[in-house]
Design a protein around this motif. Structure first.
Motif, PDB file in Angstrom:
ATOM      1  N   VAL A 251      37.529  27.515  12.543  1.00 41.33           N
ATOM      2  CA  VAL A 251      38.188  27.831  11.349  1.00 41.33           C
ATOM      3  C   VAL A 251      38.791  29.307  11.199  1.00 41.33           C
ATOM      4  CG1 VAL A 251      37.980  28.286   8.707  1.00 41.33           C
ATOM      5  CG2 VAL A 251      37.042  26.088  10.062  1.00 41.33           C
ATOM      6  N   ASP A 252      38.026  30.133  11.915  1.00 43.38           N
ATOM      7  CA  ASP A 252      38.196  31.568  11.985  1.00 43.38           C
ATOM      8  C   ASP A 252      39.541  31.666  13.004  1.00 43.38           C
ATOM      9  OD1 ASP A 252      36.470  32.601  10.153  1.00 43.38           O
ATOM     10  OD2 ASP A 252      35.135  32.840  11.799  1.00 43.38           O
ATOM     11  N   ALA A 253      39.502  30.743  14.031  1.00 48.85           N
ATOM     12  CA  ALA A 253      40.417  31.027  15.210  1.00 48.85           C
ATOM     13  C   ALA A 253      42.003  30.744  14.610  1.00 48.85           C
ATOM     14  CB  ALA A 253      40.416  30.095  16.402  1.00 48.85           C
ATOM     15  N   VAL A 254      42.111  29.826  13.667  1.00 48.42           N
ATOM     16  CA  VAL A 254      43.305  29.335  13.047  1.00 48.42           C
ATOM     17  C   VAL A 254      43.505  30.067  11.972  1.00 48.42           C
ATOM     18  CG1 VAL A 254      42.919  26.957  13.891  1.00 48.42           C
ATOM     19  CG2 VAL A 254      42.132  27.480  11.622  1.00 48.42           C
TER      20      VAL A 254
ATOM     21  N   ALA B 299      32.079  13.842   2.999  1.00 49.61           N
ATOM     22  CA  ALA B 299      32.941  13.317   4.095  1.00 49.61           C
ATOM     23  C   ALA B 299      34.500  13.437   4.003  1.00 49.61           C
ATOM     24  CB  ALA B 299      32.702  11.933   4.425  1.00 49.61           C
ATOM     25  N   ARG B 300      34.868  13.248   2.631  1.00 49.64           N
ATOM     26  CA  ARG B 300      36.088  13.318   2.154  1.00 49.64           C
ATOM     27  C   ARG B 300      36.609  14.957   2.512  1.00 49.64           C
ATOM     28  NH1 ARG B 300      37.786  15.933  -2.020  1.00 49.64           N
ATOM     29  NH2 ARG B 300      35.873  15.755  -2.798  1.00 49.64           N
ATOM     30  N   ARG B 301      35.781  16.207   2.366  1.00 52.32           N
ATOM     31  CA  ARG B 301      35.983  17.665   2.418  1.00 52.32           C
ATOM     32  C   ARG B 301      36.189  17.358   4.063  1.00 52.32           C
ATOM     33  NH1 ARG B 301      32.761  17.827  -1.866  1.00 52.32           N
ATOM     34  NH2 ARG B 301      30.935  18.373  -0.559  1.00 52.32           N
ATOM     35  N   GLN B 302      35.341  16.850   4.866  1.00 47.65           N
ATOM     36  CA  GLN B 302      35.506  16.922   6.213  1.00 47.65           C
ATOM     37  C   GLN B 302      36.677  16.622   6.753  1.00 47.65           C
ATOM     38  OE1 GLN B 302      32.102  14.837   7.451  1.00 47.65           O
ATOM     39  NE2 GLN B 302      30.641  16.323   6.897  1.00 47.65           N
TER      40      GLN B 302
ATOM     41  N   GLN C 299      43.520  20.202   7.819  1.00 51.78           N
ATOM     42  CA  GLN C 299      43.970  21.448   7.725  1.00 51.78           C
ATOM     43  C   GLN C 299      44.086  22.125   9.023  1.00 51.78           C
ATOM     44  OE1 GLN C 299      43.898  24.465   4.795  1.00 51.78           O
ATOM     45  NE2 GLN C 299      42.945  23.097   3.315  1.00 51.78           N
ATOM     46  N   ILE C 300      43.077  22.035   9.942  1.00 57.27           N
ATOM     47  CA  ILE C 300      42.866  22.739  11.006  1.00 57.27           C
ATOM     48  C   ILE C 300      44.252  22.274  12.286  1.00 57.27           C
ATOM     49  CG2 ILE C 300      41.672  22.906  13.099  1.00 57.27           C
ATOM     50  CD1 ILE C 300      39.158  22.976  11.561  1.00 57.27           C
ATOM     51  N   ALA C 301      44.340  20.911  12.035  1.00 57.84           N
ATOM     52  CA  ALA C 301      45.605  20.436  12.951  1.00 57.84           C
ATOM     53  C   ALA C 301      46.794  20.891  12.322  1.00 57.84           C
ATOM     54  CB  ALA C 301      45.487  19.024  12.631  1.00 57.84           C
ATOM     55  N   THR C 302      47.011  20.997  10.966  1.00 58.27           N
ATOM     56  CA  THR C 302      48.264  21.610  10.506  1.00 58.27           C
ATOM     57  C   THR C 302      48.445  22.966  10.817  1.00 58.27           C
ATOM     58  OG1 THR C 302      48.208  20.001   8.503  1.00 58.27           O
ATOM     59  CG2 THR C 302      49.585  22.004   8.258  1.00 58.27           C
TER      60      THR C 302
ATOM     61  N   SER D  11      47.252  14.389   9.888  1.00 55.48           N
ATOM     62  CA  SER D  11      47.237  15.723   9.389  1.00 55.48           C
ATOM     63  C   SER D  11      48.651  15.665   8.567  1.00 55.48           C
ATOM     64  CB  SER D  11      47.024  16.917  10.261  1.00 55.48           C
ATOM     65  OG  SER D  11      47.789  16.963  11.503  1.00 55.48           O
ATOM     66  N   GLY D  12      49.694  15.311   9.124  1.00 54.53           N
ATOM     67  CA  GLY D  12      51.064  15.302   8.777  1.00 54.53           C
ATOM     68  C   GLY D  12      51.557  14.285   7.737  1.00 54.53           C
ATOM     69  N   GLY D  13      50.499  13.296   7.458  1.00 52.70           N
ATOM     70  CA  GLY D  13      50.909  12.313   6.317  1.00 52.70           C
ATOM     71  C   GLY D  13      51.217  11.317   6.854  1.00 52.70           C
ATOM     72  N   SER D  14      51.524  11.028   8.131  1.00 54.52           N
ATOM     73  CA  SER D  14      52.022   9.731   8.576  1.00 54.52           C
ATOM     74  C   SER D  14      50.789   8.944   9.016  1.00 54.52           C
ATOM     75  CB  SER D  14      52.946   9.947   9.621  1.00 54.52           C
ATOM     76  OG  SER D  14      52.117  10.589  10.923  1.00 54.52           O
ATOM     77  N   GLY D  15      49.629   9.005   9.016  1.00 56.00           N
ATOM     78  CA  GLY D  15      48.487   8.539   9.120  1.00 56.00           C
ATOM     79  C   GLY D  15      47.604   8.136   8.003  1.00 56.00           C
TER      80      GLY D  15
END
Length: 438
Positions: A273-276, A326-329, A335-338, A385-389
């Protein structure tokens, strides 16, 4: 050797070579420099060859008219000197030689003799070389980071193992192990002093050959059969037999063959998280959980690594309990992927190298996982993460079930809907995945 021709003939040849009209200028008088349109050395050499060939032909024709000196020579006669001709006798029969145009694509020389390169070519080279270097660096960097990851044994070898299905299924695990954390790190992250190792989060990322990918949360309190230990909570499988037993348990419960395994610990998650650059969350009400070491105000805010860890661990005081966690995970992973695919990250070579290698240092991968598996996993995460999945949890019957002996509160799957969902995935079909959400 002296030229045996008479002066008028020699003068005629010079007139022809320099394009002068016959008789221009008095004999012996200095002549003006000839005006030519010769473009380069190659053209001069070509003109000289043409001149010499023309002279040879003219001499041969003269010799034939004089009775064939070659026959006379064979008979022992001395070759006759060429007869004098009037200047300009055959001037009208000579055709000027056209200058040779430079071959297409060949380099040209400037007045100073240096090679002149096309401005378009220079521009293309100046643009393409950096772009190709950047593309190569962008592709090689994650491959290098992948090869530097710590590897762990994960693949089970039980008899009658589930067969392969189309696509790729990756097991993503968050471990609650405190091993390797200093006392200061435990206090900062609020991990507590619990011993042993369990799975704080379990997710299944499935990427089909075509169609939308799906990220499925498996609640850690799911009541399933753990091979060799009977029915119990699924997160106990890791503490009993590590990654291999957990993988076997998930395969038996879902009917899917797992193709890869990724694990991250408490400290590694915070480092990612800190890295991104943190993750953004919006809270309708304050979030306070002493066990998760979290105390956040209501509203939108950017969380650093330690706060993000508490955010995804929080469940006490959450009306949804483990399901809310689980939902927050899944939200934070997206968000990390984005953030990873932002131009500010990918286009900056220093940041791209730093972020990818920070991820590599925080995550352990299953032994034997290759670059192709990494590519499929990356495609799946970016799709979600992009909303297509799709992002969902295993269909549940209740979150307030009890173990068979009545001693533990457990999560019970909706066996009919869960079996139908995993059956669709085993065929590589995610077209109806939305019906299993909620």
């Amino acid at each position: 050797m002296a030229d045996s021709r008479d002066e008028p003939s020699r003068q005629e040849d010079l007139d022809w070579l320099y394009r002068r009209a016959p008789g221009d200028g008095a004999a012996g008088a200095p002549r003006a420099a000839p005006a030519t349109n010769i473009a380069n050395d190659a053209d001069i050499r070509r003109r000289e060859r043409a001149f010499l060939e023309q002279r040879r032909r003219r001499q041969a024709a003269q010799q034939d008219r004089r009775g064939g000196p070659e026959r006379d020579l064979r008979a022992g006669a001395q070759p006759a000197a060429p007869a004098p001709r009037a200047p300009g006798a055959d001037w009208a029969h000579r055709e000027p030689v056209a200058p040779v145009a430079p071959a297409p694509g060949r380099r040209r020389h400037g007045p100073d003799g240096r090679i002149r390169r096309s401005p378009v070519r220079r521009t293309l080279r100046a643009v393409l070389v950096p772009v190709l270097a950047w593309l190569l660096f962008t592709l090689v960097t994650p491959i290098h980071a992948w090869s530097a990851m710590t590897t762990i044994g994960w693949e089970p070898s039980y008899a009658g193992r589930v067969g392969n299905q189309p696509g790729t299924a990756i097991l993503l695990v968050g471990s609650d192990s405190r091993d390797g954390l200093s006392e200061e790190e435990r206090n900062e992250l609020g991990t507590g002093e619990a011993e042993g190792q369990r799975t704080d989060s379990i997710m299944l990322l499935y990427t089909p050959p075509s169609g939308e990918s799906v990220l499925i949360s498996i609640p850690r309190d799911s009541y399933v059969t753990v091979p060799g230990y009977g029915r119990t909570k699924i997160n106990a499988a890791y503490s009993y037999g590590g990654a291999e037993l957990l993988t076997e348990t998930v395969e038996q419960a879902t009917g899917l063959r797992i193709d890869g395994f990724m694990e991250v610990g408490f400290a590694g998650f915070a480092d990612i998280v800190d890295a991104v650059g943190g993750v953004d969350v919006c809270l309708d009400e304050p979030m306070a959980d002493e066990k998760a070491n979290i105390d956040l105000p209501a509203g939108c805010q950017t969380l650093n690594g330690s706060d993000a860890l508490g955010y995804v661990r929080h469940r006490y005081g959450d009306a949804e309990g483990d399901l809310g966690r689980a939902r927050r995970q899944r939200e934070v992973i997206a968000q990390i992927a984005t953030r990873l695919k932002r131009p500010s990250t990918v286009l900056n070579p220093v940041r791209w190298w730093t972020v990818t290698h920070a991820l590599a240092g925080a995550v352990s991968r299953g032994d034997g996982m290759g670059v192709l598996t990494m590519a499929q996993m990356t495609r799946g995460v970016l799709s979600v993460s992009g909303g297509s999945g799709a992002s969902l949890q295993v269909p549940l019957e209740t979150t307030n079930g009890w173990s068979d002996d009545g001693t533990e509160s457990v999560v019970i799957w909706d066996s009919e809907r869960a079996s139908a969902m995993f059956e669709d995935l085993s065929r590589g079909d995610t077209s109806n995945i939305a019906q299993y959400a909620g």
